[in-house]
Write a protein that holds these residues in place. Structure first.
Motif, PDB file in Angstrom:
ATOM      1  N   GLY A 257       0.755  -1.233   0.000  1.00 44.05           N
ATOM      2  CA  GLY A 257       0.000   0.000   0.000  1.00 44.05           C
ATOM      3  C   GLY A 257       0.793   1.295   0.000  1.00 44.05           C
ATOM      4  O   GLY A 257       0.262   2.349  -0.344  1.00 44.05           O
ATOM      5  N   ILE A 258       2.073   1.249   0.386  1.00 46.75           N
ATOM      6  CA  ILE A 258       2.873   2.467   0.493  1.00 46.75           C
ATOM      7  C   ILE A 258       3.542   2.753  -0.849  1.00 46.75           C
ATOM      8  O   ILE A 258       4.013   1.836  -1.516  1.00 46.75           O
ATOM      9  CB  ILE A 258       3.942   2.319   1.600  1.00 46.75           C
ATOM     10  N   THR A 259       3.611   4.006  -1.227  1.00 49.45           N
ATOM     11  CA  THR A 259       4.207   4.339  -2.522  1.00 49.45           C
ATOM     12  C   THR A 259       5.727   4.294  -2.452  1.00 49.45           C
ATOM     13  O   THR A 259       6.331   4.474  -1.387  1.00 49.45           O
ATOM     14  CB  THR A 259       3.784   5.739  -2.986  1.00 49.45           C
ATOM     15  N   ALA A 260       6.335   4.081  -3.603  1.00 50.19           N
ATOM     16  CA  ALA A 260       7.799   4.060  -3.689  1.00 50.19           C
ATOM     17  C   ALA A 260       8.381   5.427  -3.323  1.00 50.19           C
ATOM     18  O   ALA A 260       9.424   5.514  -2.659  1.00 50.19           O
ATOM     19  CB  ALA A 260       8.241   3.646  -5.089  1.00 50.19           C
TER      20      ALA A 260
ATOM     21  N   GLY B 118       9.355   5.204  -7.977  1.00 49.42           N
ATOM     22  CA  GLY B 118       9.036   6.451  -7.307  1.00 49.42           C
ATOM     23  C   GLY B 118       9.482   7.631  -8.142  1.00 49.42           C
ATOM     24  O   GLY B 118       9.986   7.469  -9.262  1.00 49.42           O
ATOM     25  N   GLU B 119       9.339   8.822  -7.593  1.00 50.31           N
ATOM     26  CA  GLU B 119       9.717  10.029  -8.325  1.00 50.31           C
ATOM     27  C   GLU B 119      11.197  10.036  -8.697  1.00 50.31           C
ATOM     28  O   GLU B 119      11.582  10.622  -9.707  1.00 50.31           O
ATOM     29  CB  GLU B 119       9.389  11.264  -7.475  1.00 50.31           C
ATOM     30  N   LYS B 120      12.027   9.366  -7.900  1.00 51.70           N
ATOM     31  CA  LYS B 120      13.464   9.394  -8.141  1.00 51.70           C
ATOM     32  C   LYS B 120      14.011   8.102  -8.743  1.00 51.70           C
ATOM     33  O   LYS B 120      15.221   7.982  -8.954  1.00 51.70           O
ATOM     34  CB  LYS B 120      14.195   9.703  -6.829  1.00 51.70           C
ATOM     35  N   THR B 121      13.145   7.153  -9.042  1.00 49.33           N
ATOM     36  CA  THR B 121      13.609   5.880  -9.595  1.00 49.33           C
ATOM     37  C   THR B 121      14.076   6.044 -11.032  1.00 49.33           C
ATOM     38  O   THR B 121      13.388   6.649 -11.858  1.00 49.33           O
ATOM     39  CB  THR B 121      12.492   4.826  -9.554  1.00 49.33           C
ATOM     40  N   LYS B 122      15.240   5.496 -11.338  1.00 52.27           N
ATOM     41  CA  LYS B 122      15.749   5.531 -12.704  1.00 52.27           C
ATOM     42  C   LYS B 122      14.975   4.545 -13.577  1.00 52.27           C
ATOM     43  O   LYS B 122      14.634   3.447 -13.145  1.00 52.27           O
ATOM     44  CB  LYS B 122      17.236   5.162 -12.729  1.00 52.27           C
ATOM     45  N   LYS B 123      14.744   4.938 -14.838  1.00 52.11           N
ATOM     46  CA  LYS B 123      14.056   4.045 -15.771  1.00 52.11           C
ATOM     47  C   LYS B 123      14.846   2.771 -16.005  1.00 52.11           C
ATOM     48  O   LYS B 123      14.267   1.704 -16.209  1.00 52.11           O
ATOM     49  CB  LYS B 123      13.808   4.765 -17.100  1.00 52.11           C
ATOM     50  N   THR B 124      16.170   2.884 -15.969  1.00 51.02           N
ATOM     51  CA  THR B 124      16.994   1.689 -16.180  1.00 51.02           C
ATOM     52  C   THR B 124      16.800   0.672 -15.067  1.00 51.02           C
ATOM     53  O   THR B 124      16.890  -0.533 -15.295  1.00 51.02           O
ATOM     54  CB  THR B 124      18.480   2.069 -16.267  1.00 51.02           C
ATOM     55  N   VAL B 125      16.511   1.161 -13.867  1.00 45.67           N
ATOM     56  CA  VAL B 125      16.262   0.251 -12.740  1.00 45.67           C
ATOM     57  C   VAL B 125      14.973  -0.529 -12.979  1.00 45.67           C
ATOM     58  O   VAL B 125      14.905  -1.734 -12.729  1.00 45.67           O
ATOM     59  CB  VAL B 125      16.199   1.039 -11.417  1.00 45.67           C
ATOM     60  N   ILE B 126      13.943   0.157 -13.478  1.00 47.01           N
ATOM     61  CA  ILE B 126      12.692  -0.514 -13.811  1.00 47.01           C
ATOM     62  C   ILE B 126      12.930  -1.605 -14.851  1.00 47.01           C
ATOM     63  O   ILE B 126      12.432  -2.732 -14.731  1.00 47.01           O
ATOM     64  CB  ILE B 126      11.648   0.488 -14.347  1.00 47.01           C
ATOM     65  N   GLU B 127      13.708  -1.279 -15.869  1.00 48.81           N
ATOM     66  CA  GLU B 127      13.978  -2.248 -16.935  1.00 48.81           C
ATOM     67  C   GLU B 127      14.776  -3.439 -16.418  1.00 48.81           C
ATOM     68  O   GLU B 127      14.512  -4.585 -16.788  1.00 48.81           O
ATOM     69  CB  GLU B 127      14.726  -1.564 -18.081  1.00 48.81           C
ATOM     70  N   GLN B 128      15.754  -3.180 -15.554  1.00 48.67           N
ATOM     71  CA  GLN B 128      16.546  -4.279 -14.983  1.00 48.67           C
ATOM     72  C   GLN B 128      15.674  -5.171 -14.105  1.00 48.67           C
ATOM     73  O   GLN B 128      15.812  -6.402 -14.129  1.00 48.67           O
ATOM     74  CB  GLN B 128      17.706  -3.703 -14.172  1.00 48.67           C
ATOM     75  N   ALA B 129      14.789  -4.557 -13.334  1.00 49.44           N
ATOM     76  CA  ALA B 129      13.904  -5.339 -12.474  1.00 49.44           C
ATOM     77  C   ALA B 129      12.955  -6.192 -13.316  1.00 49.44           C
ATOM     78  O   ALA B 129      12.723  -7.372 -13.024  1.00 49.44           O
ATOM     79  CB  ALA B 129      13.115  -4.409 -11.558  1.00 49.44           C
ATOM     80  N   LYS B 130      12.412  -5.600 -14.381  1.00 45.76           N
ATOM     81  CA  LYS B 130      11.551  -6.364 -15.284  1.00 45.76           C
ATOM     82  C   LYS B 130      12.270  -7.576 -15.841  1.00 45.76           C
ATOM     83  O   LYS B 130      11.706  -8.679 -15.909  1.00 45.76           O
ATOM     84  CB  LYS B 130      11.096  -5.477 -16.448  1.00 45.76           C
TER      85      LYS B 130
ATOM     86  N   HIS C 114       2.730   2.935 -14.119  1.00 44.82           N
ATOM     87  CA  HIS C 114       3.432   4.181 -14.408  1.00 44.82           C
ATOM     88  C   HIS C 114       2.956   5.363 -13.575  1.00 44.82           C
ATOM     89  O   HIS C 114       3.566   6.432 -13.629  1.00 44.82           O
ATOM     90  CB  HIS C 114       3.294   4.506 -15.900  1.00 44.82           C
ATOM     91  N   GLN C 115       1.889   5.191 -12.836  1.00 46.71           N
ATOM     92  CA  GLN C 115       1.406   6.260 -11.960  1.00 46.71           C
ATOM     93  C   GLN C 115       1.214   5.704 -10.562  1.00 46.71           C
ATOM     94  O   GLN C 115       0.450   4.753 -10.362  1.00 46.71           O
ATOM     95  CB  GLN C 115       0.082   6.832 -12.482  1.00 46.71           C
ATOM     96  N   GLU C 116       1.898   6.287  -9.599  1.00 46.82           N
ATOM     97  CA  GLU C 116       1.801   5.798  -8.225  1.00 46.82           C
ATOM     98  C   GLU C 116       0.420   6.055  -7.638  1.00 46.82           C
ATOM     99  O   GLU C 116      -0.183   7.096  -7.869  1.00 46.82           O
ATOM    100  CB  GLU C 116       2.838   6.488  -7.337  1.00 46.82           C
ATOM    101  N   ILE C 117      -0.054   5.086  -6.870  1.00 45.45           N
ATOM    102  CA  ILE C 117      -1.313   5.209  -6.158  1.00 45.45           C
ATOM    103  C   ILE C 117      -1.269   4.217  -4.998  1.00 45.45           C
ATOM    104  O   ILE C 117      -0.736   3.108  -5.138  1.00 45.45           O
ATOM    105  CB  ILE C 117      -2.513   4.919  -7.098  1.00 45.45           C
ATOM    106  N   GLU C 118      -1.800   4.635  -3.841  1.00 41.27           N
ATOM    107  CA  GLU C 118      -1.781   3.750  -2.683  1.00 41.27           C
ATOM    108  C   GLU C 118      -2.541   2.463  -2.996  1.00 41.27           C
ATOM    109  O   GLU C 118      -3.652   2.493  -3.507  1.00 41.27           O
ATOM    110  CB  GLU C 118      -2.422   4.438  -1.469  1.00 41.27           C
ATOM    111  N   GLY C 119      -1.924   1.334  -2.683  1.00 39.14           N
ATOM    112  CA  GLY C 119      -2.563   0.054  -2.957  1.00 39.14           C
ATOM    113  C   GLY C 119      -2.295  -0.481  -4.348  1.00 39.14           C
ATOM    114  O   GLY C 119      -2.726  -1.587  -4.685  1.00 39.14           O
ATOM    115  N   HIS C 120      -1.613   0.348  -5.201  1.00 36.63           N
ATOM    116  CA  HIS C 120      -1.263  -0.067  -6.559  1.00 36.63           C
ATOM    117  C   HIS C 120      -2.546  -0.399  -7.343  1.00 36.63           C
ATOM    118  O   HIS C 120      -3.515   0.333  -7.231  1.00 36.63           O
ATOM    119  CB  HIS C 120      -0.261  -1.203  -6.515  1.00 36.63           C
ATOM    120  N   VAL C 121      -2.577  -1.474  -8.108  1.00 41.58           N
ATOM    121  CA  VAL C 121      -3.746  -1.768  -8.930  1.00 41.58           C
ATOM    122  C   VAL C 121      -4.519  -2.985  -8.417  1.00 41.58           C
ATOM    123  O   VAL C 121      -5.703  -2.902  -8.069  1.00 41.58           O
ATOM    124  CB  VAL C 121      -3.346  -1.991 -10.406  1.00 41.58           C
ATOM    125  N   ALA C 122      -3.870  -4.114  -8.356  1.00 46.90           N
ATOM    126  CA  ALA C 122      -4.575  -5.359  -8.025  1.00 46.90           C
ATOM    127  C   ALA C 122      -5.190  -5.327  -6.635  1.00 46.90           C
ATOM    128  O   ALA C 122      -6.328  -5.779  -6.439  1.00 46.90           O
ATOM    129  CB  ALA C 122      -3.627  -6.552  -8.156  1.00 46.90           C
TER     130      ALA C 122
END
Length: 317
Positions: free
Chosen positions: A119-122, A155-167, A181-189
């Motif tokens: 539930g907490i945002t990055a 999060g606001e400071k997360t590098k795009k490359t980090v997202i790609e590496q995690a994927k 791509h848009q932060e929200i408490e609880g995410h989607v699911a």
């Protein structure tokens, strides 16, 4: 990426943490874990013994072994030289920040940190980190070693490359990363599940149906369809040959009817007891471990069916 020298750190070995451990072990990774709770290591190793046959049925890497799991006594030992660290401590913001700051302090510069927070945002969790750009939310679903979905949120400071590496990492361990791509408490699911959960509590609280009847309403109805297609494609098919276009024209106005209650009911002692007693009755005296075994067997078969029948399931975004 997985080899004998590769190291994954796992901090917190409750239900979710142990699920991550099992998935990484099954794919041949070395896992180093830390949890200060008494008996944590024993609980984890007993779980691995119990579920390893399920993992083998699903397919483990040639180099996979339960012997690649090591427990240590500090967070520093857990994260040193790790390529990726998954944090799974209780859902308390201050505690998570404290643990993440210690992970960040000792993790090598190129290492990535993922939080299992539901539930907490990055962006919130990045506060106080020396290297906030390498933190993501990596929110999985229980049991993590079977269910492939992982919500990936920067999060606001997360590098795009980090997202790609995690994927790439999650894809390598046979997960289905969903990048949000848009932060929200609880995410989607979780937001979707929470809405259904609130309505289910109202139905029980108002005496409309019992817990068992609510479960059957999902199990033998919507749940079977959702397992394959999800709500949007399910409604698309409800529109006949014209699909969603007709469905929205025909049934869209009904959305204004006050059928559902968005606010959760007060969790009174009476409601709690009705829910607890209902679940225990439905369990028919079986232990949670016995129920887990049946659930896992079903999920493995269901996952095979979904993979075979629905090509969209193979998409990562």
């Amino acid at each position: 990426m997985a080899n004998n020298s590769n190291k994954i750190g796992v901090v917190g070995t409750g239900v979710i943490g142990n699920g991550w451990i099992a998935r990484f072990l099954a794919k041949g990774y070395n896992v180093v874990a830390f949890d200060p709770a008494e008996g944590a290591e024993g609980n984890t190793r007993r779980l691995m013994e119990r579920i390893w046959p399920t993992l083998e049925d699903m397919g483990v890497a040639q180099e996979a072994s339960m012997d690649k799991l090591k427990f240590v006594n500090t967070i520093k030992e857990t994260v040193e030289d790790a390529a990726y660290v998954q944090e799974n401590v209780p859902e308390r913001e201050n505690l998570k920040k404290e643990v993440l700051q210690e992970i960040d302090e000792h993790l090598k510069p190129e290492g990535i940190i993922g939080s299992s927070t539901s539930g907490i945002t990055a962006t919130t969790l990045q506060e106080g980190l020396r290297n906030p750009e390498r933190l993501i939310v990596a929110h999985p679903f229980n049991p993590v070693y079977i269910l492939p979905l992982v919500e990936v949120v920067g999060g606001e400071k997360t590098k795009k490359t980090v997202i790609e590496q995690a994927k790439a990492l999650f894809t390598e361990v046979d997960m289905k990363p969903l990048v949000i791509h848009q932060e929200i408490e609880g995410h989607v699911a979780d937001r979707l599940m929470e809405a259904l959960w609130r309505e289910a509590l109202h139905i029980v609280n108002d005496g409309v149906a019992t817990t068992d009847e609510v479960d059957r309403a999902i199990t033998y109805g919507a749940g079977l369809r959702w397992a394959l297609m999800g709500p949007f494609m399910t409604f698309h098919m409800a529109g006949g040959d014209a699909g969603m276009r007709h469905m929205l024209d025909q049934f869209g106005p009904a959305l204004k009817l006050p059928w559902t209650k968005l606010v959760a009911p007060e969790l009174t002692e009476d409601l709690k007891e009705r829910v607890i007693e209902g679940c225990e009755s439905s369990g028919q005296g079986k232990t949670v471990a016995e129920l887990e075994e049946k659930r896992n067997e079903f999920l493995v078969k269901q996952l095979e069916l979904v993979s075979d029948y629905w090509p969209l399931f193979n998409k990562t975004e």
